[in-house]
Design an enzyme around this catalytic site. Structure first.
Site: not given
Ligand code: PLP
Length: 392
Positions: A181, A209, A240
């Site tokens: 990340s 991610h 996210k």
């Protein structure tokens, strides 16, 4: 100052002196490319809203509709009275989306790691963990009380060596971030899977991610490498790219069944909220319907990265839309971020302990929500600040 907390005051003063004190900014609008932060209109290059779904009309509407029908809260932990039909529907949809045998959801990605690792290993067991793994993996490892053997970052040869050297164990687990990340590099999953299978060790990847970013239409890292069925556990987050909040573990059905019995945040913390579940279901629909957002994210990221490199910035080893702008010392990164903000671009400085000492940076997060004009404006601000501070 109370004498009880004097040491904390001293620690905080120390952080401020070293440029490591995090000043938390306040967002005053919905998430998106253009937001108001601390009273100022800025371009947002800082949040994890990769696909612009956090304020997408379809997700808003789905969440509102679900709230009208089912209320707000789940009112219980999953194993007592908190499993609603919606939770099961989301788990079925996520398993199908990710082409996995089964899936289970948690309140967040952090919870998913805290649930999964201690359910699989404990005292007398050993975990092989990439040295740059995310804090939630590190904490899951600590909670498990298993021995942790750290292998060199993204280095399957070192992993193999450490496995051969470690002979005293009961059960074993290999765990890695999928996309790292803070650097944006991708774990060499095919090679890690080969090592794991060679030694008969469960392999777990945290693709927080990569979810909604990597693979066909954002199906994640396992899809990206076409390793379906070869990675036992794929952890993800819906906090996210999916635009909501929630964690997911997809993979081997036996392991998922076990997590329903032994994943402590599943047993002892209330279920995902109803609007989050409904929003995530809509996000899956959007991703299954078209690759347009994912394609736009990647084309924006490539454009931005190329231009930053042409300007002379060091963008590290990124392979994804996360772009670290390496600056070295934390005070410089903070100064850089502050100057960017004054120029109308919101991109936070990241320093120790999130990244190693001396490796402070600005972490730029690209999004499908940015237009080319947004990217050009941000690039102009980076150029101006970079020149003023002598970075380029
Ligand atoms: C690799 C990784 N795992 C887990 C998490 C936690 O996810 P969540 O925000 O859903 O708790 C993050 C988020 O920062 C992450 O980067």
């Amino acid at each position: 100052m109370s004498t009880k907390t004097a040491w904390i005051e001293q620690e905080i003063a120390g952080l401020k002196e070293q440029g490591l004190f995090t000043r938390i900014r306040t967002i005053e609008t919905a998430q998106g490319a253009h937001i108001k932060v601390d009273g100022k209109d800025v371009l947002n290059f800082c949040s994890n809203d990769y696909l612009g779904l956090a304020n997408h009309p379809r997700l808003r509407e789905a969440a509102q509709k679900a709230v009208n029908e089912y209320g707000v809260g789940p009112a219980a932990v999953r194993t007592i009275a908190g499993t609603m039909r919606l939770h099961l529907k989301l788990e079925e949809r996520l398993a199908a989306f990710k082409k996995a045998e089964a899936a289970i959801t948690f309140q967040s990605g952090f919870c998913a790691n805290l649930a999964t690792i201690p359910a699989l290993v404990g005292k007398g067991d050993v975990i092989f963990s990439d040295e740059l793994n995310h804090a939630s993996i590190i904490d899951g490892c600590r909670l498990s009380r298993a021995e942790v053997v750290r292998y060199a970052h993204n280095n399957p040869d070192d992993l193999r060596k450490k496995i051969v050297e470690t002979t005293d164990y009961n059960h074993r687990l290999i765990v890695t971030d999928g996309v790292f990340s803070m650097d944006g590099d991708i774990a060499p999953l095919p090679a890690l899977a080969e090592v794991a299978n060679e030694h008969g060790i469960i392999l777990m990847v945290d693709d927080a991610h990569g979810e909604g970013v990597l693979g066909t239409g954002g199906r994640g890292i396992v899809d990206h490498f076409d390793l379906h069925g070869q990675v036992d556990i794929e952890v993800g987050t819906m906090s996210k790219a999916f635009g909501a909040v929630g964690g997911v573990v997809a993979g081997d059905k036996t392991i998922i069944d076990w997590l329903r019995q032994r994943g402590r945040p599943f047993l002892f913390s209330s279920a995902m909220t109803i609007p989050d579940v409904a929003a995530c279901l809509e996000a899956v629909d959007i991703l299954e319907g078209s690759t347009e957002l994912v394609d736009r994210l990647w084309s924006n990221a490539e454009y931005f990265k190329r231009a930053m490199q042409a300007l002379g910035f060091d963008t590290g080893h990124t392979q994804t839309p996360i772009v670290p702008v390496m600056l070295g010392e934390a005070p410089l990164a903070q100064q850089f971020s502050k100057a960017l903000f004054e120029a109308g671009v919101f991109a936070m400085a990241i320093g120790y302990p999130t990244v190693p000492q001396g490796k402070a940076r600005i972490r730029v997060m690209n999004s499908a929500g940015h237009t080319r004009a947004d990217l050009d404006r941000a690039l102009a601000a980076f150029k101006q600040v970079g020149e003023t501070l002598g970075v380029i």
